[in-house]
Each structure stands twice: as structure tokens, then as C-alpha cells.
Design a protein around this motif. Structure first.
Motif, PDB file in Angstrom:
ATOM      1  N   LEU A 199       0.812  -1.225   0.000  1.00  0.00           N
ATOM      2  CA  LEU A 199       0.000   0.000   0.000  1.00  0.00           C
ATOM      3  C   LEU A 199       0.848   1.279   0.000  1.00  0.00           C
ATOM      4  O   LEU A 199       0.590   2.183  -0.787  1.00  0.00           O
ATOM      5  CB  LEU A 199      -0.994  -0.007   1.167  1.00  0.00           C
ATOM      6  N   PRO A 200       1.890   1.361   0.874  1.00  0.00           N
ATOM      7  CA  PRO A 200       2.695   2.590   0.827  1.00  0.00           C
ATOM      8  C   PRO A 200       3.379   2.822  -0.521  1.00  0.00           C
ATOM      9  O   PRO A 200       3.675   3.964  -0.868  1.00  0.00           O
ATOM     10  CB  PRO A 200       3.744   2.362   1.922  1.00  0.00           C
ATOM     11  N   LEU A 201       3.618   1.752  -1.272  1.00  0.00           N
ATOM     12  CA  LEU A 201       4.271   1.913  -2.577  1.00  0.00           C
ATOM     13  C   LEU A 201       3.265   2.243  -3.683  1.00  0.00           C
ATOM     14  O   LEU A 201       3.647   2.402  -4.838  1.00  0.00           O
ATOM     15  CB  LEU A 201       5.018   0.626  -2.947  1.00  0.00           C
ATOM     16  N   SER A 202       1.997   2.283  -3.337  1.00  0.00           N
ATOM     17  CA  SER A 202       0.977   2.373  -4.389  1.00  0.00           C
ATOM     18  C   SER A 202       0.124   3.623  -4.278  1.00  0.00           C
ATOM     19  O   SER A 202      -1.045   3.622  -4.661  1.00  0.00           O
ATOM     20  CB  SER A 202       0.078   1.135  -4.340  1.00  0.00           C
ATOM     21  N   LYS A 203       0.701   4.694  -3.775  1.00  0.00           N
ATOM     22  CA  LYS A 203      -0.100   5.916  -3.569  1.00  0.00           C
ATOM     23  C   LYS A 203      -0.716   6.409  -4.870  1.00  0.00           C
ATOM     24  O   LYS A 203      -1.836   6.917  -4.873  1.00  0.00           O
ATOM     25  CB  LYS A 203       0.769   7.013  -2.958  1.00  0.00           C
ATOM     26  N   ALA A 204       0.003   6.254  -5.979  1.00  0.00           N
ATOM     27  CA  ALA A 204      -0.504   6.790  -7.245  1.00  0.00           C
ATOM     28  C   ALA A 204      -1.823   6.120  -7.621  1.00  0.00           C
ATOM     29  O   ALA A 204      -2.810   6.799  -7.932  1.00  0.00           O
ATOM     30  CB  ALA A 204       0.516   6.591  -8.352  1.00  0.00           C
ATOM     31  N   ILE A 205      -1.849   4.791  -7.564  1.00  0.00           N
ATOM     32  CA  ILE A 205      -3.076   4.099  -7.996  1.00  0.00           C
ATOM     33  C   ILE A 205      -4.197   4.342  -6.990  1.00  0.00           C
ATOM     34  O   ILE A 205      -5.367   4.477  -7.362  1.00  0.00           O
ATOM     35  CB  ILE A 205      -2.816   2.583  -8.207  1.00  0.00           C
ATOM     36  N   ILE A 206      -3.841   4.453  -5.708  1.00  0.00           N
ATOM     37  CA  ILE A 206      -4.867   4.725  -4.707  1.00  0.00           C
ATOM     38  C   ILE A 206      -5.489   6.100  -4.960  1.00  0.00           C
ATOM     39  O   ILE A 206      -6.718   6.262  -4.921  1.00  0.00           O
ATOM     40  CB  ILE A 206      -4.290   4.640  -3.281  1.00  0.00           C
ATOM     41  N   ALA A 207      -4.639   7.074  -5.271  1.00  0.00           N
ATOM     42  CA  ALA A 207      -5.149   8.424  -5.527  1.00  0.00           C
ATOM     43  C   ALA A 207      -6.078   8.442  -6.737  1.00  0.00           C
ATOM     44  O   ALA A 207      -7.151   9.056  -6.709  1.00  0.00           O
ATOM     45  CB  ALA A 207      -3.987   9.393  -5.744  1.00  0.00           C
ATOM     46  N   VAL A 208      -5.674   7.755  -7.797  1.00  0.00           N
ATOM     47  CA  VAL A 208      -6.490   7.767  -9.011  1.00  0.00           C
ATOM     48  C   VAL A 208      -7.835   7.089  -8.782  1.00  0.00           C
ATOM     49  O   VAL A 208      -8.890   7.617  -9.133  1.00  0.00           O
ATOM     50  CB  VAL A 208      -5.732   7.096 -10.178  1.00  0.00           C
ATOM     51  N   LEU A 209      -7.807   5.913  -8.147  1.00  0.00           N
ATOM     52  CA  LEU A 209      -9.074   5.225  -7.905  1.00  0.00           C
ATOM     53  C   LEU A 209      -9.950   6.015  -6.937  1.00  0.00           C
ATOM     54  O   LEU A 209     -11.171   6.061  -7.080  1.00  0.00           O
ATOM     55  CB  LEU A 209      -8.841   3.804  -7.377  1.00  0.00           C
ATOM     56  N   ASN A 293      -0.734  10.280 -14.808  1.00  0.00           N
ATOM     57  CA  ASN A 293       0.328   9.640 -15.577  1.00  0.00           C
ATOM     58  C   ASN A 293       0.757   8.322 -14.959  1.00  0.00           C
ATOM     59  O   ASN A 293       0.729   7.287 -15.581  1.00  0.00           O
ATOM     60  CB  ASN A 293       1.531  10.560 -15.680  1.00  0.00           C
ATOM     61  N   LYS A 294       1.141   8.418 -13.686  1.00  0.00           N
ATOM     62  CA  LYS A 294       1.676   7.227 -13.023  1.00  0.00           C
ATOM     63  C   LYS A 294       0.608   6.169 -12.872  1.00  0.00           C
ATOM     64  O   LYS A 294       0.846   4.997 -13.077  1.00  0.00           O
ATOM     65  CB  LYS A 294       2.188   7.597 -11.630  1.00  0.00           C
ATOM     66  N   GLY A 295      -0.565   6.581 -12.473  1.00  0.00           N
ATOM     67  CA  GLY A 295      -1.603   5.629 -12.100  1.00  0.00           C
ATOM     68  C   GLY A 295      -2.306   4.977 -13.261  1.00  0.00           C
ATOM     69  O   GLY A 295      -2.110   3.799 -13.537  1.00  0.00           O
ATOM     70  N   VAL A 296      -3.104   5.728 -13.955  1.00  0.00           N
ATOM     71  CA  VAL A 296      -3.972   5.152 -14.976  1.00  0.00           C
ATOM     72  C   VAL A 296      -3.204   4.648 -16.174  1.00  0.00           C
ATOM     73  O   VAL A 296      -3.457   3.568 -16.688  1.00  0.00           O
ATOM     74  CB  VAL A 296      -4.946   6.205 -15.527  1.00  0.00           C
ATOM     75  N   MET A 297      -2.243   5.461 -16.589  1.00  0.00           N
ATOM     76  CA  MET A 297      -1.668   5.177 -17.893  1.00  0.00           C
ATOM     77  C   MET A 297      -0.819   3.921 -17.890  1.00  0.00           C
ATOM     78  O   MET A 297      -0.634   3.312 -18.915  1.00  0.00           O
ATOM     79  CB  MET A 297      -0.828   6.369 -18.323  1.00  0.00           C
ATOM     80  N   VAL A 298      -0.327   3.545 -16.708  1.00  0.00           N
ATOM     81  CA  VAL A 298       0.551   2.396 -16.631  1.00  0.00           C
ATOM     82  C   VAL A 298       0.020   1.218 -17.422  1.00  0.00           C
ATOM     83  O   VAL A 298       0.679   0.690 -18.281  1.00  0.00           O
ATOM     84  CB  VAL A 298       0.754   1.969 -15.168  1.00  0.00           C
TER      85      VAL A 298
END
Lengths: 303, 317
Positions: A199-209, A293-298
Motif C-alpha cells: 500500500l505505501p508503494l501504491s499511492k498513485a493508484i490509490i489516488a487515481v481510484l 500519468n503514473k496511475g492510470v496510464m501504466v
């Protein structure tokens, strides 16, 4: 020598064509900005203008006959504020539930050592293309006694398979399997690994969702329309529908001068209510935009 | 006694054959716990209604329950096929979805154009602004349209009067409904929909552009020979998904945009299902129409995916 002149000359020729294209692109972009922004800007100035000036087409660039009556009228409508309160509640709780449910599922499905991964993925993806439809779903909600409750707005439809797939792809590309293997050797279980490392490594996807869920909840009206009856539970959007679309204000009007004033106010109210309902989400999203950029586009593209 | 023994030996043999698998499941029990909420919710609220679909083949009476109600065969499907509303709803749904299907390339062009903007700060502002309408709710969008498109005192009326002309009644004519529906969607979502293509473009190896520059390629040639081929796989994937929803014109916007004047052009399958099912409580009839719709979408999806897999190597599964 000849080759050298060619090299110097040719880019020059294309550059003039490119410059024309560049100019055209910026003209196009300015035009697009105008098309998107002007209707929104118009609502803002109309909400501060004398409604008859708006109706006569006199309001173009600046408010005419400045007034705050629309906003004052807004304060008098208690159902708008009840709607606001409910929407905030549904947005906060719904987003929290949605994040927990979908991010966890996305992580579990991202793990290659999950036995039955293929079948489980199919179990989820199938629901994207096939469902029971309106009436059977309605009957199910009633059977669970969720009809006309707060819970129906935040729980039953919180699984978003598309989001799970996006999260899964994110975890697959950002949390290397070796990390889990190393943690495992140190005696770390799946759940602790998930909470303390993934979870701490995944802030980008958490923010986007979180943004997706929050926007979805803030703007939702379909479930409320179908599953809610109690006006005290109505979210803002359903109240807005009454004011903006079905225009229930006008049915209460009679004739004469009082009706004229009421009509004037109801038109004004429509502009200001749009502003008040939309501004919060508009203020919120640019802050999360940097994560797009980091989250969705991956990995939303494939799989 | 005998069967019990048989069952036990069967369980034993399954267990010994799959001991390793069970051990692996047991070791990762935490992962199954993480999956549990989503699975339970889907079973309760998505899979359970799928079982309820059989009411489409029954004369459903709430007092008798799903199982207790008598079978009706294809009665309700035939009722729909023979009804006046059949051709109306199918036609409207098809017109709107094919129309919006035709706007599919717009976000792609949009992304290519945005990618050409070199000034970074402008580009960022441009994207922020053009994504904005995506975040406005459908209710507000429809409210906006009613205000702005009103021929009497709306913005469009004012614009027409500026040129001394009479504005068309966009919200009140059945023939214009599909245009109103589709172009307001384009206005609202083009910026946002282009994100995914911009992502694909940002993953292009810069050395490709450099090589093209050295070879004397113009901007246009770079778009033609680098950008567009890069976008095709993404576009095909999204196209397949779109086909799967071909008959799935959403309820939300169509329902809000409907009024007595435009109803003959705006009644789509989803709004009809809602009215039949929840307003006039004809549960079985509504479920039958809904199922018919879902089945067509599902078949189209499988078909297109199969074709795409065969000819372009792009597929959803």
C-alpha cells in the motif's frame, strides 16, 4: 560538399512547413479552449446577472445587473442542503468502501502464485459484459432489505471490475515478485506485506481510484432514483434533477406578479445551483491530476 | 454405509491428488481473504440477479416467488417483438449508438494534436481545461443543455438572433435528439477519452522521432508514420469494448433528456425497460426486453473479439 548543403537545406524547408503546422495547432487549441470554457463561464456570469438580461441575450462577457439573489434563494432551500449533506456522506463512505474492496482484490489477482487466478479473473470480468438487468437486480436489493436505506448507496455496487483490472496491472508492473519473496523469507505474511509494503508503494493508484470513486459517487443519481424513496436520504443530484430538469419549481407557481418574481428567481436559482454543485469537484480534481500519468496510464491499455 | 465409504475414498483421492495445490492455497490464505469482499459482493448483487433472469421466461407473481411462478416460455419475448415499441426502441438505440460509434476517432485526433503542442505549461493548462467537463455530473450537463439550448432565452437563441435567424428547438424535436445526445457527449468526454491515447504516445521511443528528424521527416510525416501506428493497438482494444456496448445506450442521460416532444426519437431500450419494469411493474416483460438486449451485446462482443483476434492479433482475451 553537395551532401552537406543538402543536409542544411532540407531541414530548413520542412521547418517552414512545420512552423505553419505549429501555428495551426495553437489556433486549434485556442478554439477548443473557447468551446469548452465559454459555456461554463457563461453559467458563472449568468448566476450573477439579472435573469431578464440573460433571457434577452444581453449577457456575453460580463454580468449585467449584478445580483446575488440566486445565491440567497439557494440558502432558503433546505432540501439542497440535505442533499449536500447526504452526498458528502455517500461520497466519503462509498469511496472508502470502494477503495478497500477493489484495491485488495486487484492486488490478490496480480499475484502469480494465486491458485485459480485465471478462473477468479474470469469470475470478475464476466460481470462486465453480462448482468441480470434492472428488474432482477431491483428484486435482489429488496430481498436483502436494502431498499430505501443509506447502505444501498454505498455497498451493493461498490465492486468496479474495470478498476480492479487497472489496479492489478499497476501492482504487476510496480511490485516485483522478488519483493514478496524477500519479505516471505523474513517471515512476513501476505496481509502484513500488503498493508506495510504494498500500500505505501501504491499511492498513485490509490489516488487515481479514489478520484474515480469520489467523482462517481458525487455525480451519481441512478441508484438513488431507483432505490430511494425517503426524501431525507436523497443525494444532491436527485434534488438537482428536480430543479434543473423536471423543473418542479414552476409547478408550484400561480399567476400574477408573485409568480413573475418566483419565475425570475427559479431561473436564477438554476444557474447558482449548477455552480454550487459543480465547484467542489472542480477544485478537487486538479490536485489528483498529477497522478494520472503514473496511475492510470501504466496499464489500462492492455489486459 | 457403502456410499459413505465411497464418498470418503473419493475425498481422499481428490485430496491426495491435489495435496500440493491445497497446500499452496493454504499458504496464501491471506490473498483469498483480500479477494473475499469483492467476491461476496459480486455473488450477492451481480450473480444472484443473473439467476433472477429466469423471470423473463415466467409469469412472475411476487407472491409466488421466482420458483413458484408458472412458466411462460418465450411469451414475453414475442410480446416485445410484436409490440409497436420494438422497432422504435431498437431503431433509436441503434441510431444513437452507431452515431456515437462514428465519433470514435475524435479522441484519437485530439490526442495527436495535443501531442503536437510543444509549450509544456500551455499543454498542461489545455489538458486540465479540456478534461474538466468529464467531471460534471450528467444531471448538471443536461441542466446546462436545457438552459443553453433553449431557443427562446438560451445562449443558442441569442446567438441565432445575433444573425437575425430563428434557433431550432434542439431539445424538442425527435429527429435532432441523436445529434444532441452524441455531440454533447463529444463535448463532455473528448478531452478525457484522449488520456489513454496520450499515454500510448508518451511511450514512443524518442529516438524514433530523432531518427525521423535526421531523415528529414516533417511533422506531418512523423504523425503519419510514427504516431498513428503506435495508437492502433490501443484503438482496437477500445473499439472492441465499444462494440460490446453497441445496444447499451445508457439510461442516465437519455432519461434526463427525454420530454414529451422528443419521446419518439429518445425512447431507447434502457429507458423503456425502466418504464415497463419499475413504473408499470411488468417485471417479466421488462426482464425479457433487458435479456434480449444483453444477449445481443454479448454476442457482438464475442464475435468482434474473435474477428479481431483472427485478423489483427489484438483481442480482449
Amino acid at each position: 560538399m553537395e551532401a552537406a548543403t543538402k543536409l542544411v537545406l532540407q531541414p530548413k524547408k520542412t521547418r517552414s512547413g512545420d512552423r505553419l503546422m505549429e501555428t495551426l495547432m495553437y489556433i486549434w487549441a485556442a478554439f477548443m479552449l473557447l468551446i469548452v470554457l465559454y459555456p461554463l463561464y457563461f453559467i458563472v456570469i449568468a448566476s450573477f446577472s439579472d435573469p431578464s438580461a440573460v433571457g434577452n441575450g444581453k449577457v456575453w462577457l460580463f454580468p449585467k445587473g449584478f445580483t446575488l439573489d440566486g445565491y440567497k434563494e439557494l440558502l432558503r432551500h433546505s432540501n439542497i442542503w440535505i442533499g449536500y449533506r447526504n452526498t458528502i456522506l455517500y461520497t466519503v463512505v462509498g469511496t472508502a468502501i470502494g477503495l478497500v474492496v477493489n484495491i485488495s482484490a486487484g492486488y490478490a489477482l496480480s499475484r502469480k502464485d494465486l491458485v485459480g487466478r485465471k478462473w477468479l479473473s474470469l469470475f470478475f470480468i464476466f460481470t462486465m459484459f453480462f448482468n441480470g438487468g434492472l428488474v432482477p437486480t431491483f428484486m435482489t436489493i429488496r430481498d436483502f432489505h436494502l431498499y430505501d436505506t443509506v447502505l444501498v448507496m454505498v455497498l451493493p455496487f461498490s465492486v468496479a471490475v474495470f478498476d480492479i483490472i487497472v489496479a492489478r496491472t499497476f501492482f504487476r508492473t510496480n511490485i516485483p515478485q522478488e519483493l514478496w519473496e524477500a519479505a516471505q523469507i523474513d517471515g512476513c505474511g501476505n496481509l502484513r506485506f500488503y498493508v506495510q509494503i504494498v500500500l505505501p508503494l501504491s499511492k498513485a493508484i490509490i489516488a487515481v481510484l479514489a478520484l474515480w470513486f469520489a467523482v462517481g459517487q458525487w455525480n451519481a443519481y441512478f441508484n438513488a432514483l431507483i432505490y430511494l424513496q425517503n426524501k431525507n436520504l436523497f443525494p444532491l443530484q436527485l434534488i438537482l434533477r428536480d430543479i434543473l430538469v423536471t423543473n418542479q419549481m414552476q409547478t408550484a407557481l400561480g399567476t400574477g406578479e408573485a409568480a413573475q418574481i418566483a419565475l425570475r428567481l427559479s431561473n436564477l436559482l438554476r444557474y447558482s445551483v449548477i455552480i454550487v454543485a459543480t465547484v467542489p469537484i472542480m477544485c478537487f480534481y486538479p490536485f489528483v491530476q498529477k497522478y494520472f500519468n503514473k496511475g492510470v496510464m501504466v496499464g489500462a491499455v492492455k489486459e | 454405509m457403502h456410499t459413505q465409504k465411497g464418498v470418503r475414498s473419493l475425498i481422499n483421492s481428490i485430496w491426495s491428488a491435489n495435496r500440493q495445490t491445497f497446500a499452496r492455497i493454504g499458504r496464501n490464505w491471506g490473498l483469498y481473504l483480500l479477494l473475499l469482499p469483492a467476491v461476496v459482493l459480486l455473488i450477492c448483487f451481480t450473480y444472484k440477479p443473473m439467476y433472477g433472469v429466469i423471470i423473463a421466461f415466467k409469469d412472475f407473481k411476487p407472491t409466488l416467488g421466482i420458483m413458484g411462478s408458472p412458466w411462460a416460455g418465450f411469451k414475453y419475448f414475442e410480446k416485445y417483438f410484436h409490440s409497436y415499441q420494438f422497432s422504435v426502441t431498437i431503431k433509436n438505440t441503434l441510431v444513437i449508438s452507431l452515431y456515437s460509434f462514428a465519433t470514435f476517432p475524435i479522441p484519437i485526433l485530439f490526442a495527436i494534436f495535443v501531442n503536437q503542442l510543444r509549450e509544456n505549461r500551455f499543454k498542461r493548462v489545455f489538458q486540465t481545461v479540456t478534461y474538466m467537463p468529464h467531471f460534471i455530473s450528467t444531471v448538471v450537463i443536461v441542466g446546462l443543455m436545457l438552459i443553453l439550448l433553449s431557443p427562446g432565452n438560451g445562449l443558442i437563441g441569442s446567438v441565432y438572433r445575433l444573425f437575425g435567424a430563428e434557433a431550432p428547438n434542439l431539445m424538442g424535436s425527435p429527429g435532432l435528439f441523436s445529434s444532441v445526445y452524441v455531440w454533447s457527449d463529444v463535448w463532455q468526454h473528448t478531452g478525457w477519452d484522449s488520456i489513454i491515447y496520450l499515454a500510448a504516445l508518451s511511450s514512443v521511443d524518442p529516438s524514433l522521432y530523432e531518427a525521423a528528424t535526421v531523415d528529414g521527416a516533417s511533422r506531418w510525416q512523423k504523425i503519419r508514420f510514427i504516431d498513428i501506428p503506435m495508437l492502433i493497438p490501443t484503438a482496437v482494444t477500445l473499439l472492441i469494448l465499444r462494440v460490446g456496448g453497441l445496444l447499451g445506450v445508457g439510461f442516465e442521460k437519455a432519461f434526463l433528456l427525454q420530454n414529451n416532444l422528443n419521446i419518439s426519437g429518445s425512447e431507447v431500450i434502457s429507458t423503456y425497460v425502466y418504464k415497463i419494469g419499475l413504473i408499470s411493474s411488468q417485471f417479466s416483460f421488462s426482464a425479457a426486453i433487458n435479456l434480449f438486449n444483453t444477449l445481443i451485446n454479448f454476442t457482438l462482443l464475442i464475435l468482434v473479439n474473435w474477428v479481431s483476434k483472427k485478423y489483427t492479433e489484438n483481442s480482449l482475451w
